[in-house]
Design an enzyme around this catalytic site. Structure first.
Site, mmCIF file in Angstrom:
data_model
loop_
_atom_site.group_PDB
_atom_site.id
_atom_site.type_symbol
_atom_site.label_atom_id
_atom_site.label_comp_id
_atom_site.label_asym_id
_atom_site.label_seq_id
_atom_site.Cartn_x
_atom_site.Cartn_y
_atom_site.Cartn_z
ATOM 1 C CD GLU A 212 19.609 5.763 -11.709
ATOM 2 O OE1 GLU A 212 19.704 5.395 -10.522
ATOM 3 O OE2 GLU A 212 20.535 5.719 -12.513
ATOM 4 C CD GLU B 134 23.556 4.770 -5.689
ATOM 5 O OE1 GLU B 134 22.606 5.515 -6.009
ATOM 6 O OE2 GLU B 134 24.543 4.574 -6.417
#
Length: 690
Positions: free
Chosen positions: A151, A160
């Site tokens: 995730e 990210e």
């Protein structure tokens, strides 16, 4: 600026956004991570039932597929957070799980949660970045994994560092034919025309007393800020934009195979559905948790749902708005190419006509060349382009300015001094301590042949002298006020401190605009925002209370005593009290020496769950003109609130929601104290019964 002493105390030098002073504060070595935890979205993720259920379903399916092949199930969970996905994997039948978490406090919490749930013998938490993990007899992992669970996504999907992390994992940490949960991601985009959204990117011509203030050509031609604009797109009404094309599938990433982080471009061809100005690209993604695509977690906005009430709200993943480098006119039926490009961390979009196939796409993401997009945030662009707001300021200035007025403006990157000049002031000075903001305003002046209309002074208020003002006393001191360092509504009280700093340079009959500011409060029930601060307890049957405890400890460290900034137009709420003015700041006087306190009660007239208190400023420009940085309309009988979209409001969250009857039996009690020496507003709120 940070200095650390031998006793492991950290002395942090921070620019105080309200007073403008550099404050040296002694903090413990844990301060940074306490702040990061307190302001994180971990609770939001744990409350995201749709996400959690889809991950659990995908993990069960992946474990079953590996077991069906007769293999031992070894899972690699990158970015484990609380360890939730690892515990799901073991519960689903995985033999062993390696849970990677680079943030030490989070890794500690994950270890505690894993132990509390009885999985310590099957889950190993590794406090490293995944690219530092080793495999082998003496390594962090004994063997390569055959299921990769991650995730690592943000609103932009790849922001990210998902692509480099996947790339490394496939090379070094997982088997060649591994299963992946999620299995793939798909990025979607739609080309639209939207005056509302375009005003967040480009300065529009502004009418001032019969004069048209034009944006500098460099700003008009600039590709804009390189970063994505992530918002709750569901709160942007469909009537505020016109789709010029269909929702396009831009690209997919298969996470079960080798992933590349190299820059790539993708093209979606379509015919324009209607004529208009191509300005903005709306984008979102979904993830398939299994190879068949039967388990899908989507970020599509609520207005794409047949029943918007079934939309699963989340704040850790939202939707993206991208602004084209320049708007283009398109005609209905015209063949268009929407080009999406990405590097290892970001996405951007371009548009060409199909006959322009030879046009090269930017290999590198666009960046601001005019400096305006670095000085003005997107909400700030929207504020400067707000015609109603401009009219309020122009009317206020018109009512106080005289032919002999000598004006001083104190605000960052403000057009107010230009308005004052166009309205006939004798002299206009403007303090712009930021060199970049000064250059942007100089561009605006030059474009409109007003180069000598405003004198920009690149100094701080306390440095200002009569010589800087050419021997003139200030007859009008003005500000929006707006300062780039402001986060919370009362940070703009920096204007008051500036007013105090230049007090000796003011004419005895000087006019101050705004003349005062008032802090307002209203108790609210949030439709969804409460989730980011609500304890979770259990999640999908797992006890994650150590996470709740860790967040509360960090909140107790400081944050729970403070409000936090949120753009409430994105987060619907219901007022449970009438708005109440609680503190007024008189700018016609200097900042007082002593604290200013206000306490009292407000009857709770709405029935619901009180999650906290919203706070905002209203500025009294003149006796009869006020502008609100919070509520833009009176609260409706039903408690509906409409918020200023250009500024963030403050939110004070209660530790736990309180049911309110709305029959007058409960009050909102408040106690607020303005501390002049620090510029802070200490606050405490509670629900009480008379």
């Amino acid at each position: 600026l940070v200095f650390t002493s031998v006793t492991m105390k950290t002395f942090c030098g921070r620019a105080n956004p309200t007073t403008g002073a550099l404050d040296w504060v002694e903090e413990s070595e844990e301060y940074d991570y306490h702040q990061e935890i307190a302001r994180s979205c971990y609770a939001d993720m744990l409350h995201d039932k749709d996400r959690n259920e889809k991950y659990y379903q995908g993990i069960r399916a992946a474990v079953s597929r590996v077991k069906a092949r007769g293999e031992r199930v070894v899972v690699l969970d990158i970015g484990t957070g609380t360890g939730l996905l690892s515990m799901m994997a073991v519960t689903a039948g995985a033999d062993y799980c390696y849970a990677i978490e680079v943030f030490k406090p989070m890794a500690t919490a994950a270890t505690c949660i894993v132990e509390r749930n009885g999985f310590s013998d099957k889950i190993k938490v590794i406090n490293k970045h995944s690219t530092e993990v080793t495999v082998g007899p003496d390594g962090d992992m004994q063997e390569r994994a055959n299921i990769l669970v991650t995730e690592l996504f943000d609103t932009e999907l790849i922001g990210e560092g998902a692509l480099p992390s996947y790339e490394h994992a496939h090379m070094h940490l997982v088997q060649v034919h591994c299963e992946a949960v999620p299995h793939r991601a798909t990025v979607y985009a739609q080309l639209v025309e939207s005056d509302m959204l375009w005003k967040w990117s480009q300065l529009q011509p502004i009418e001032v007393d019969g004069n048209k203030l034009l944006p500098p050509p460099a700003v008009v031609k600039c590709a804009g800020a390189p970063s994505v604009c992530d918002i709750q797109l569901s709160q942007v009404p469909p009537e505020s934009f016109t789709p010029l094309g269909p929702i396009c599938t831009m690209f997919r990433v298969d996470f079960s195979k080798q992933v590349s982080s190299a820059a790539q471009s993708y093209t979606a061809q379509f015919k324009a559905q209607t004529s208009g100005r191509a300005q903005v690209v709306l984008s979102w993604w979904d993830i398939d948790m299994d190879p068949d695509g039967s388990i899908v977690c989507t970020m599509t906005p609520s207005w794409n749902y047949s029943d918007p009430h079934t939309y699963p709200w989340r704040d850790h993943w939202m939707q993206s708005v991208y602004f084209l480098p320049a708007e283009k006119n398109v005609s209905e039926g015209e063949e268009l190419n929407l080009i999406g490009s990405h590097d290892d961390y970001s996405l951007w979009y371009g548009l060409t006509h199909s006959v322009q196939n030879d046009v090269k796409v930017a290999t590198f993401r666009p960046c601001c060349t005019c400096q305006a997009h670095l000085v003005w945030t997107r909400p700030r662009f929207g504020e400067l382009n707000d015609e109603q707001r401009t009219e309020s300021y122009v009317n206020a200035l018109r009512s106080i300015l005289k032919p002999d007025s000598v004006c001083l403006s104190v605000s960052d990157g403000s057009l107010l001094p230009i308005f004052a000049h166009l309205l006939g002031s004798k002299k206009v000075f403007s303090l712009e301590s930021s060199g970049m903001a000064k250059q942007v305003i100089e561009q605006v002046l030059h474009t409109n042949s007003l180069k000598h209309g405003v004198q920009l002074l690149g100094i701080r208020p306390e440095q200002l002298s009569l010589a800087d003002l050419e021997g003139n006393q200030i007859s009008v001191l003005m500000g929006e006020p707006y300062f780039s360092t402001s986060l919370l509504p009362w940070h703009s009280l920096f204007f008051w401190y500036c007013r105090t700093a230049v007090a000796q340079l003011l004419h005895p009959s000087a006019t101050i605009l705004p003349r005062a500011a008032t802090l307002y409060i209203v108790a609210v029930e949030f439709r969804d925002l409460w989730r980011i601060r609500a304890p979770c307890g259990t999640c999908e049957g797992f006890d994650v209370s150590p996470m709740d405890e860790m967040i509360q400890r960090s909140l107790d460290y400081r944050e729970s005593l403070e409000a936090e900034p949120h753009p409430l137009w994105e987060y619907p709420c219901h007022a449970l009290t009438k708005p109440r003015p609680v503190l007024t700041f008189d700018f016609t006087q200097c900042v007082p020496e002593q604290p200013v306190n206000s306490d009292g009660t407000v009857p709770i007239t709405g029935r619901g769950r009180c999650h906290g208190v919203a706070l905002w400023m209203e500025y009294q420009l003149t006796e009869d003109i006020t502008v609100s940085m919070g509520l833009t309309k009176p609260v409706s009988e039903e408690g509906a609130c409409e918020w200023n979209p250009h500024r963030k409001q403050g939110v004070f969250f209660f530790r736990s929601a309180r049911e309110t009857s709305g029959d007058g039996r409960e009050d909102l009690s408040y106690n607020l104290t303005f501390e002049p020496h620090t510029g802070d507003i200490k606050m405490d709120f509670s629900i009480t019964e008379p």
